[in-house]
Design an enzyme around this catalytic site. Structure first.
Site, PDB file in Angstrom:
ATOM      1  N   LYS A   1      43.446 -72.290  92.647  1.00 31.76           N
ATOM      2  CA  LYS A   1      43.167 -73.686  92.999  1.00 31.76           C
ATOM      3  C   LYS A   1      41.978 -74.182  92.171  1.00 31.76           C
ATOM      4  O   LYS A   1      41.043 -73.405  91.898  1.00 31.76           O
ATOM      5  CB  LYS A   1      42.871 -73.793  94.497  1.00 31.76           C
ATOM      6  CG  LYS A   1      42.754 -75.225  95.023  1.00 31.76           C
ATOM      7  CD  LYS A   1      42.637 -75.244  96.544  1.00 31.76           C
ATOM      8  CE  LYS A   1      42.500 -76.639  97.114  1.00 31.76           C
ATOM      9  NZ  LYS A   1      42.460 -76.673  98.590  1.00 31.76           N
TER      10      LYS A   1
ATOM     11  N   SER B   1      45.839 -79.586 101.147  1.00 31.74           N
ATOM     12  CA  SER B   1      45.348 -79.987  99.855  1.00 31.74           C
ATOM     13  C   SER B   1      45.640 -78.979  98.747  1.00 31.74           C
ATOM     14  O   SER B   1      45.507 -79.315  97.578  1.00 31.74           O
ATOM     15  CB  SER B   1      43.828 -80.174  99.926  1.00 31.74           C
ATOM     16  OG  SER B   1      43.188 -78.938 100.151  1.00 31.74           O
TER      17      SER B   1
ATOM     18  N   SER C   1      44.933 -76.481 104.773  1.00 30.38           N
ATOM     19  CA  SER C   1      45.323 -76.749 103.393  1.00 30.38           C
ATOM     20  C   SER C   1      46.154 -75.696 102.680  1.00 30.38           C
ATOM     21  O   SER C   1      46.691 -75.975 101.613  1.00 30.38           O
ATOM     22  CB  SER C   1      44.092 -77.052 102.549  1.00 30.38           C
ATOM     23  OG  SER C   1      43.761 -78.398 102.694  1.00 30.38           O
TER      24      SER C   1
HETATM   25  N1  GLN Z   1      44.335 -82.024 105.545  1.00 31.46           N
HETATM   26  C1  GLN Z   1      43.048 -81.640 106.003  1.00 31.46           C
HETATM   27  C2  GLN Z   1      42.007 -82.602 105.509  1.00 31.46           C
HETATM   28  O1  GLN Z   1      42.367 -83.488 104.822  1.00 31.46           O
HETATM   29  C3  GLN Z   1      42.764 -80.238 105.591  1.00 31.46           C
HETATM   30  C4  GLN Z   1      42.080 -80.113 104.290  1.00 31.46           C
HETATM   31  C5  GLN Z   1      41.795 -78.674 103.942  1.00 31.46           C
HETATM   32  O2  GLN Z   1      42.134 -77.770 104.683  1.00 31.46           O
HETATM   33  N2  GLN Z   1      41.086 -78.469 102.853  1.00 31.46           N
HETATM   34  O3  GLN Z   1      40.869 -82.488 105.815  1.00 31.46           O
END
Ligand code: GLN
Length: 484
Positions: free
Chosen positions: A76, A151, A175
């Site tokens: 990532k 994400s 995410s």
């Molecule tokens: N979708 C969640 C957010 O937008 C999780 C993001 C993540 O786990 N990095 O905060």
């Protein structure tokens, strides 16, 4: 190559039927053909990848062995790989390169893994769809008109589309699990602290953790065996009990295992197709002797509010460091103040700005008690719900998401509906628990994941349970048809 099994590739490498260079070339070739459609990568360095692969081949030839020696891996774009760009899905990071390796990356490299690409992601890991990226959204390989989930969008697509059998993402509130569910891969959010965060861009520090993504629990275990272990460079890191069981993962005994089904997670609002898939998955576990027990996590209804209050607060403070002085892009202006303002205005996307503003508001005088402090108290109540539930059952099972992958553009105009995709993944995050998302079947041709949540530091048992399920089902072996 489909999603490809790390275990099979390892066998081929060790037997001399495959070479790391061949695998790296195959990854690079597959990316060249599929990237115009999937947009899952952020950057790659062909020469460096091939050099790492040749080095792995030399080590294999000398008789060296490790679970990831010669295995292609995708990282990532919020993880430091020394010398490579760290884009964080943001314009504000343009031109920035990692000055050192993240601990998890260093451990993978030392064990001989071969990075083939950095992965596209939502800006600073904030998002549920992969659409909040400065380089455009990654696409779901099961249906190119849909989001892959975020994400860690690119990391998950990379595994689903067969770029590499292993990828690293990060998981703050879901995410790796949410995209895992949308793309039919297995993804682990380890217990908070079980993987070092040194060299990982911080989003919300009280929840961030690195999460591996692969086709199966067995492959995740192999990767975890190399990366786990406390790190003097991350004071929140801890040792993982049972780590020695990871290298040769055995299926957990299902007979008599008490699986708790939180009533709050199976109520209204779940798509019918998703419900059907999850019921079938639970019946399969029951048929092997597991006992399904209804439990309650009564404070679940506060989870989304709690999560978004705490994370925006932490985000506003963590992202303060992107000021045009040290990390990446700078928009020139006459004074320091106007330079910082212009850099941040140009550099951050809409979602990042929204969260910085919300967080600054939550932390401001007069509102701190009403929002941030209140959210911390709710977090304690959520944690207690879990402690109570684990007094009755060994593990919990919930949906990963109420629905399947949604069409691109569907939720970008409505942040609340986007946030609600995380309704089942943020609770274990707030409680710092290990949680895993694994393929459970398909609803109208789209993948559906089942989430398993375990007590703190039970990561290895959780993987053993997923492995047991993956011995009796084949959903995780299904790969999208991407003719190329
Ligand atoms: N979708 C969640 C957010 O937008 C999780 C993001 C993540 O786990 N990095 O905060």
């Amino acid at each position: 190559m489909g999603p490809g099994s790390l275990a099979d590739l390892r066998e081929g490498l060790e037997a001399g039927d495959l070479s790391a260079e061949f695998l790296a070339l195959r990854s690079l070739d597959r990316m060249a053909r599929l990237e115009p459609r999937l947009n899952a990568t952020a950057s790659l360095d062909r020469a460096r990848t091939l050099a790492a692969a040749r080095d792995a081949d030399a080590r294999l030839a000398r008789g060296e062995r490790s679970p990831v020696l010669g295995i292609p891996v995708v990282l990532k774009d919020n993880l430091n790989w020394k010398g490579a760009p760290v884009g964080n899905g943001s314009r504000i990071q343009r031109g920035y390169r990692a000055p050192y390796d993240a601990t998890v990356v260093r451990r993978l490299l030392e064990a001989g893994a071969v990075p083939v690409a950095k992965a596209n992601m939502d800006e600073f890991a904030m998002g549920s769809s992969g659409e909040h990226s400065a380089s455009g959204p990654a696409r779901n390989p099961w249906d190119l008109s849909r989001v892959p989930g975020g994400s860690s969008s690119g990391s998950v697509v990379a595994v689903a589309a067969g770029y590499a059998p292993l990828a690293l993402g990060t998981d703050t509130g879901g995410s790796v699990r949410l995209p895992g569910s949308f793309c039919n891969v297995t993804a682990l959010r380890p217990t908070y602290g079980a993987l070092s965060r040194y060299g990982v861009t911080a989003m919300a520090s009280s929840l961030d953790i690195v999460g591996p993504v692969a086709a199966s629990a067995r492959d995740l275990a192999a990767a975890l065996s190399v990366m786990a272990g406390s790190d003097p460079l991350d004071a929140t890191s801890v040792d993982l009990p049972g780590r020695e069981r990871l290298a040769e993962l055995r299926p957990r005994a299902l007979k008599g295992l008490r699986i708790g089904l939180p009533r709050e997670c199976f109520g209204e609002g779940i798509e019918e197709g998703v419900r059907g898939v999850l019921e079938a998955a639970l019946r399969a576990l029951e048929a092997e002797g597991a006992e399904l027990v209804e439990v309650s996590l009564p404070h679940t209804r506060f989870a989304i509010d709690t999560y978004y209050l705490i994370t925006t607060s932490e985000v506003s403070s963590n992202l303060a460091r992107f000021d045009g002085v040290r990390f990446g892009a700078r928009t020139p202006s006459e004074t320091l103040d106007t330079m910082v303002a212009a850099t941040r205005d140009e550099g951050f996307g809409m979602e990042a700005k929204r969260r910085i503003l919300l967080g600054a508001f939550c932390l401001s005088r007069g509102y701190y008690e009403a929002f941030y402090l209140k959210a911390q108290k709710a977090r304690t109540l959520i944690l207690r719900d879990f402690t109570e539930a684990f007094g009755q059952v060994d593990v919990l099972a919930t949906p990963v998401c109420p629905g399947t992958a949604f069409p691109l553009g569907d939720r970008t105009g409505d942040p609340l509906s986007m946030y609600l995709s995380d309704v089942f993944t943020v609770t274990p995050s707030l409680a710092a628990l290990p949680a895993l998302s694994m393929p459970a079947g398909f609803a109208s041709g789209l993948p559906v994941g089942l989430q398993l949540i375990g007590p703190s530091l039970s990561d290895v048992s959780l993987l053993e349970l997923a492995h047991a399920y993956q011995q009796i089902t084949k959903h995780h072996t299904e790969a999208p048809r991407l003719d190329c």
